[in-house]
Design an enzyme around this catalytic site. Structure first.
Site, PDB file in Angstrom:
ATOM      1  N   ASP A 240       0.862  -1.178   0.000  1.00  0.00           N
ATOM      2  CA  ASP A 240       0.000   0.000   0.000  1.00  0.00           C
ATOM      3  C   ASP A 240       0.904   1.236   0.000  1.00  0.00           C
ATOM      4  OD1 ASP A 240      -2.316   1.671   0.437  1.00  0.00           O
ATOM      5  OD2 ASP A 240      -1.717   1.772   2.542  1.00  0.00           O
TER       6      ASP A 240
ATOM      7  N   ASP B  17      -0.258   5.244   0.748  1.00  0.00           N
ATOM      8  CA  ASP B  17      -0.549   6.228   1.791  1.00  0.00           C
ATOM      9  C   ASP B  17      -0.726   5.555   3.148  1.00  0.00           C
ATOM     10  OD1 ASP B  17      -1.496   9.093   0.407  1.00  0.00           O
ATOM     11  OD2 ASP B  17      -1.660   7.353  -0.905  1.00  0.00           O
TER      12      ASP B  17
ATOM     13  N   ASP C 145      -2.260  -0.255   5.946  1.00  0.00           N
ATOM     14  CA  ASP C 145      -2.596   0.409   7.208  1.00  0.00           C
ATOM     15  C   ASP C 145      -4.080   0.649   7.419  1.00  0.00           C
ATOM     16  OD1 ASP C 145      -2.618   2.479   5.103  1.00  0.00           O
ATOM     17  OD2 ASP C 145      -2.990   3.827   6.776  1.00  0.00           O
TER      18      ASP C 145
END
Length: 251
Positions: free
Chosen positions: A22, A24, A201
Site C-alpha cells: 500500500d 498512503d 494500514d
C-alpha cells in the site's frame, strides 16, 4: 488478530518473496488532502532497489489512481494496482480496468455537488473509476458522509459498493478490491509461486491481508486498529527499515 499491546513484529524479509505494498499510510505519511503527500527520493530508491533485488516481484496496491501514482513516482515503473484494484498494470505494462457505469457515476456526482458546496470541509475526489468523499478536514461529518455515500451507492442500482478508509468513504464497483488485485498478480511471473507479503494500514487493505493469508503470506498491519494481518509495524518509518532489510537478504 493479536490483541496484545506488544507489537508482533514480522520475520526478517527475504528477496525470494513477492511484495505487495500500500502507499498512503504505509510507505508515505497520510496528509490532510490527497494532493498534500510527499514522495521523497529515499523512498523511490528503496522501492527501485527492492524491485531489482526481487527480480521484479514488487507491486504497489493503492487506493490512488494509476495516473496519480505515475505523476508522483516519476520514472519509477513497476506493476501497480490503482483505485483498490479497479485498474491494474501488469509486469508487461498491460492495463486491466473495471469501470463503473458512467450514468451512475454522473448521478452520484450531481447529488454530491450541493453537499460539497454547503460543507467546505468535505472534499470529493474523482479518481476516474471511483468517487471518494474525504472528511479529514471535517471529522464531525464522518457519520453523515458515510451514511450519504452508502445511500447514494444503494440508490444508483448499478452493482456499486462503499469502501471505507481513514476519513474517506468511496463508491466503487463491487467485487473488485486489493485482494482480487493480489490474486491476479499471483497468477503471473515473477509473483507466481512466491510467498506473498502484503503491507497496509487501512480498512481497505484487509482484503489484501485476507488473500495473502490464504497463501501462507506475511501480512503486516501498520499502526493500530483491528486487523486480520498476522504481524504489526508501528509506522511508516518502521516499514521502510523492514523493507531495507530485504535488500540484505541473499538466500
Amino acid at each position: 488478530m493479536n490483541a496484545s499491546k506488544q507489537i508482533n513484529f514480522p520475520p526478517t524479509p527475504c528477496i525470494d518473496w513477492c511484495y505487495f505494498l500500500d502507499v498512503d499510510g504505509t510507505l508515505i505519511e497520510i496528509a490532510d488532502s490527497p494532493d498534500g503527500v510527499l514522495v521523497d527520493t529515499a523512498l523511490l530508491e528503496l522501492i527501485a532497489g527492492l524491485h531489482r533485488a526481487t527480480g521484479g516481484a514488487v507491486a504497489l496496491i493503492s487506493g490512488r489512481a494509476l495516473s496519480d501514482l505515475d505523476r508522483r513516482l516519476g520514472n519509477l515503473r513497476l506493476p501497480m494496482a490503482g483505485q483498490h484494484g479497479l485498474e491494474r498494470r501488469d509486469v508487461s505494462g498491460r492495463l486491466w480496468m473495471h469501470a463503473a457505469p458512467p450514468a451512475a457515476k454522473q448521478m452520484i456526482q450531481e447529488a454530491l455537488a450541493p453537499v460539497i458546496a454547503s460543507h467546505p470541509g468535505l472534499l470529493l475526489e474523482d479518481k476516474g473509476l471511483a468517487l471518494a468523499l474525504h472528511y479529514r478536514q471535517a471529522p464531525q461529518l464522518a457519520a453523515y458522509a458515510r451514511r450519504l455515500m452508502a445511500r447514494l451507492a444503494r440508490n444508483a442500482g448499478a452493482d456499486l459498493e462503499v469502501q471505507y478508509g481513514k476519513c474517506v468513504a468511496e463508491i466503487k464497483p463491487s467485487g473488485v478490491d486489493k485482494g482480487t488485485a493480489v490474486a491476479e498478480y499471483l497468477k503471473e511471473s515473477p509473483f507466481r509461486e512466491r510467498r506473498p507479503v502484503f503491507i497496509g494500514d487501512d480498512l481497505n487493505d484487509e482484503h489484501g491481508f485476507a488473500e495473502a493469508n490464504k497463501r501462507d503470506g506475511i501480512t503486516i498491519k501498520v499502526g493500530k486498529g483491528r486487523s486480520c494481518a498476522r504481524f504489526r509495524l508501528p509506522d511508516v518509518t518502521a516499514v521502510r527499515f523492514w523493507l531495507e532489510d530485504a535488500l540484505k537478504c541473499r538466500t
